[in-house]
Design an enzyme around this catalytic site. Structure first.
Site, PDB file in Angstrom:
ATOM      1  N   GLU A 152       0.847  -1.191   0.000  1.00  0.00           N
ATOM      2  CA  GLU A 152       0.000   0.000   0.000  1.00  0.00           C
ATOM      3  C   GLU A 152       0.883   1.243   0.000  1.00  0.00           C
ATOM      4  O   GLU A 152       1.615   1.491   0.961  1.00  0.00           O
ATOM      5  CB  GLU A 152      -0.910   0.012   1.234  1.00  0.00           C
ATOM      6  N   THR A 182      -4.471   6.109   2.042  1.00  0.00           N
ATOM      7  CA  THR A 182      -4.715   7.477   2.517  1.00  0.00           C
ATOM      8  C   THR A 182      -5.407   8.289   1.428  1.00  0.00           C
ATOM      9  O   THR A 182      -5.080   9.448   1.180  1.00  0.00           O
ATOM     10  CB  THR A 182      -3.410   8.175   2.981  1.00  0.00           C
ATOM     11  N   LYS A 231     -11.833  -1.617   6.138  1.00  0.00           N
ATOM     12  CA  LYS A 231     -10.632  -1.493   6.963  1.00  0.00           C
ATOM     13  C   LYS A 231     -11.049  -1.018   8.348  1.00  0.00           C
ATOM     14  O   LYS A 231     -11.651   0.053   8.481  1.00  0.00           O
ATOM     15  CB  LYS A 231      -9.646  -0.500   6.344  1.00  0.00           C
TER      16      LYS A 231
END
Length: 212
Positions: free
Chosen positions: A43, A72, A132
């Site tokens: 990621e 993000t 998540k």
């Protein structure tokens, strides 16, 4: 036909390494080291300058050996750019309906950050196949077991403060994978110590990839 869950993207493997570097030029050696140690989930975070510019070349460089997503992701604009440049999945710390919808429409797996049952249900209703749980350290692995009471098929990846012991607990609780930053990467972006990274990553892989 819904979007893939994260374990399908990772070809059944169970670790997503969260990379927060000082700049995107640091990514390549770190990704190479992680891949050699057996970590295929990568990621790249948008808090690292140059991430979106580097994404295309990194996808080309690592081909199918690394499954590279972008994290993000706070705005629809960033989500759209990441998807256009080849992100294999989108990760966010929060639940932004526009970000989720963009990814679902593009058939790109999206992992929105959730905490409450209401957020879980909202994310699922928007089409997210995996959520998540963030910050995971705040609630612990037992939280997933509770959530699976009303949401028995929930696919949830913990993120935030997940060390090796916590990762074991989350996988045992039913998480398809774990998202790991500092406990895996250490200070590699400051020290450049790839040997230490390889050692730590190998330990994570040996401990978790056999935890089926």
């Amino acid at each position: 036909m819904g979007q893939k869950i994260i374990s399908e993207v990772l070809d059944g493997r169970r670790i997503v390494a969260v990379l927060r570097g000082q700049n995107a030029l640091q990514y390549e050696d770190v990704i190479d080291t992680l891949v050699r140690a057996g970590v295929n989930g990568i990621e790249l975070t948008l808090t690292t300058p140059g991430t979106l510019d580097a994404l295309g070349s990194l996808r080309e460089r690592f081909g199918d050996t690394a499954k590279i997503g972008v994290g993000t992701v706070l705005t629809p604009e960033d989500a759209r750019t990441a998807i256009d440049r080849g992100a294999e999945y989108i990760v966010a710390p929060n639940l932004n309906p526009e970000v989720v919808t963009l990814a679902v429409e593009a058939d790109i797996p999206v992992l929105p950050g959730v905490m409450t049952p209401t957020e879980v249900r909202t994310a699922v209703d928007l089409g997210a196949s995996t959520v998540k749980i963030f910050p995971a350290q705040t609630v612990g692995a037992g939280y997933l077991k509770h959530l699976r009471g009303p949401f028995p098929d929930l696919q949830a990846v913990p993120s935030g403060g997940v060390d090796l012991d916590a990762a074991r607990e989350w996988l045992s609780a039913g998480a398809p994978a774990v998202s790991v930053g500092g406990p895996l990467l250490g200070n590699v972006f400051k020290t450049g110590d790839l040997d230490q990274l390889k050692s730590t990553a190998t330990a994570f892989v040996n401990a978790l990839e056999s935890n089926q």
